[in-house]
Design an enzyme around this catalytic site. Structure first.
Site, mmCIF file in Angstrom:
data_model
loop_
_atom_site.group_PDB
_atom_site.id
_atom_site.type_symbol
_atom_site.label_atom_id
_atom_site.label_comp_id
_atom_site.label_asym_id
_atom_site.label_seq_id
_atom_site.Cartn_x
_atom_site.Cartn_y
_atom_site.Cartn_z
ATOM 1 C CD GLU A 78 -2.739 1.369 2.469
ATOM 2 O OE1 GLU A 78 -3.711 2.142 2.415
ATOM 3 O OE2 GLU A 78 -2.449 0.705 3.476
ATOM 4 C CE LYS B 11 -6.479 0.054 1.760
ATOM 5 N NZ LYS B 11 -7.138 -0.418 2.980
#
Length: 296
Positions: free
Chosen positions: A175, A212
């Site tokens: 992420e 992400k």
């Protein structure tokens, strides 16, 4: 690795719930939920209250494997029980694939980015995750400015740790968040996509990751990453957008599904009756599912 869970995450219709606020963001999460700071006097009481909140979400009939593919947990939540089972097992029994947040927070900003702080004893944490039936992990960095070299550094660090996680038999969610208020957001996202693709191309055939990412300014900017053979799924964070706004822009991006945290729970309150709580949660789940699955 659990093949059934792998297939669900790769091909399932739905989204991933992020329930992984950690120590630093817990007081705010509780306040948003209607629990004031004067209602607890130490960390233990605070974490008990937040576990009660998460238990209420996880045990709600609205929170099931029909529309929710997976859920990301904070370390404390993984080590606690829900209705007599470890949280990961409870979720798996509901058809929801459990993930664990493994990062220890962000380093100070330098060159327009925040790398991850070192993760001491990661190997021990991953062993525990395996024992607790956890499928994958999540770790976050933060990008605030368009500095190509610094962005590459963020991505390199993420993939280095990701390879350790893969070696432990888990699937890492990488992420590198792009701040939604960054002034060159679209240019940052182009550089980020390029840096991620270069790292993906260097993975071995049996090394799989998830990504992400902040919902991109340019629609479908991440389509090449979504289609990459080493990527199981690409999920999007809500990043400070309201749920309506996040859903609206997510809907325009093919193949991108939600992994919302605040936008999932923003209408929930400790004072609500169970009926009201479940109704609000169902409403949030339905709209986020719709934006993830039924594209514009």
């Amino acid at each position: 690795m659990n093949q059934e869970q792998f297939d669900k995450i790769k091909n399932g219709k739905g989204f991933i719930a992020a329930l992984d606020q950690s120590g630093g963001s817990t007081p705010k999460a509780l306040k948003d939920y209607g629990v004031e700071e004067n209602e607890y006097s130490n960390d233990e009481e605070m974490f008990n209250l937040v576990h009660d909140m998460r238990t209420r979400i996880i045990t709600s009939p609205a929170f099931n494997g029909e529309k929710i593919l997976g859920a990301i947990l904070f370390e404390q939540t993984m080590d606690r029980e829900v209705e007599g089972k470890y949280t990961g097992s409870y979720l798996a029994d509901k058809g929801i694939v459990p993930f664990l947040k493994v990062d220890k927070g962000l380093a100070e900003e330098a060159d327009g980015v925040q790398l991850m702080k070192p993760i001491p004893d990661l190997d021990k944490l991953l062993d525990r995750a395996n024992e607790r039936g956890i499928f994958g992990t999540k770790m976050r960095s933060n990008i605030l400015e368009n500095n190509k070299e610094a962005i590459e550094k963020v991505v390199k660090q993420q993939f280095e740790v990701a390879k350790e996680i893969i070696a432990a038999g888990l699937v890492p969610i990488i992420e590198p968040e792009v701040n939604i208020n960054a002034k060159d957001k679209e240019a940052i996202e182009a550089n980020l996509a390029e840096a991620i693709k270069a790292e993906l191309d260097n993975l071995k055939k049996d090394q799989y990751v998830m990504l992400k990412l902040t919902i991109p300014t340019k629609v479908n900017a991440y389509s090449e990453l979504i289609e990459h053979p080493q990527v199981i799924r690409v999920v999007a964070l809500s990043g400070g957008y309201s749920r309506d706004e996040a859903n609206k822009i997510l809907k325009q991006n093919d193949g991108l599904i939600a992994s919302f945290s605040r936008a999932l729970v923003s209408d929930l309150n400790a004072q609500q009756s169970d009926a009201e709580f479940n109704e609000k949660l169902q409403e949030a789940i339905d709209t986020i599912f719709d934006a993830s699955v039924n594209k514009a």
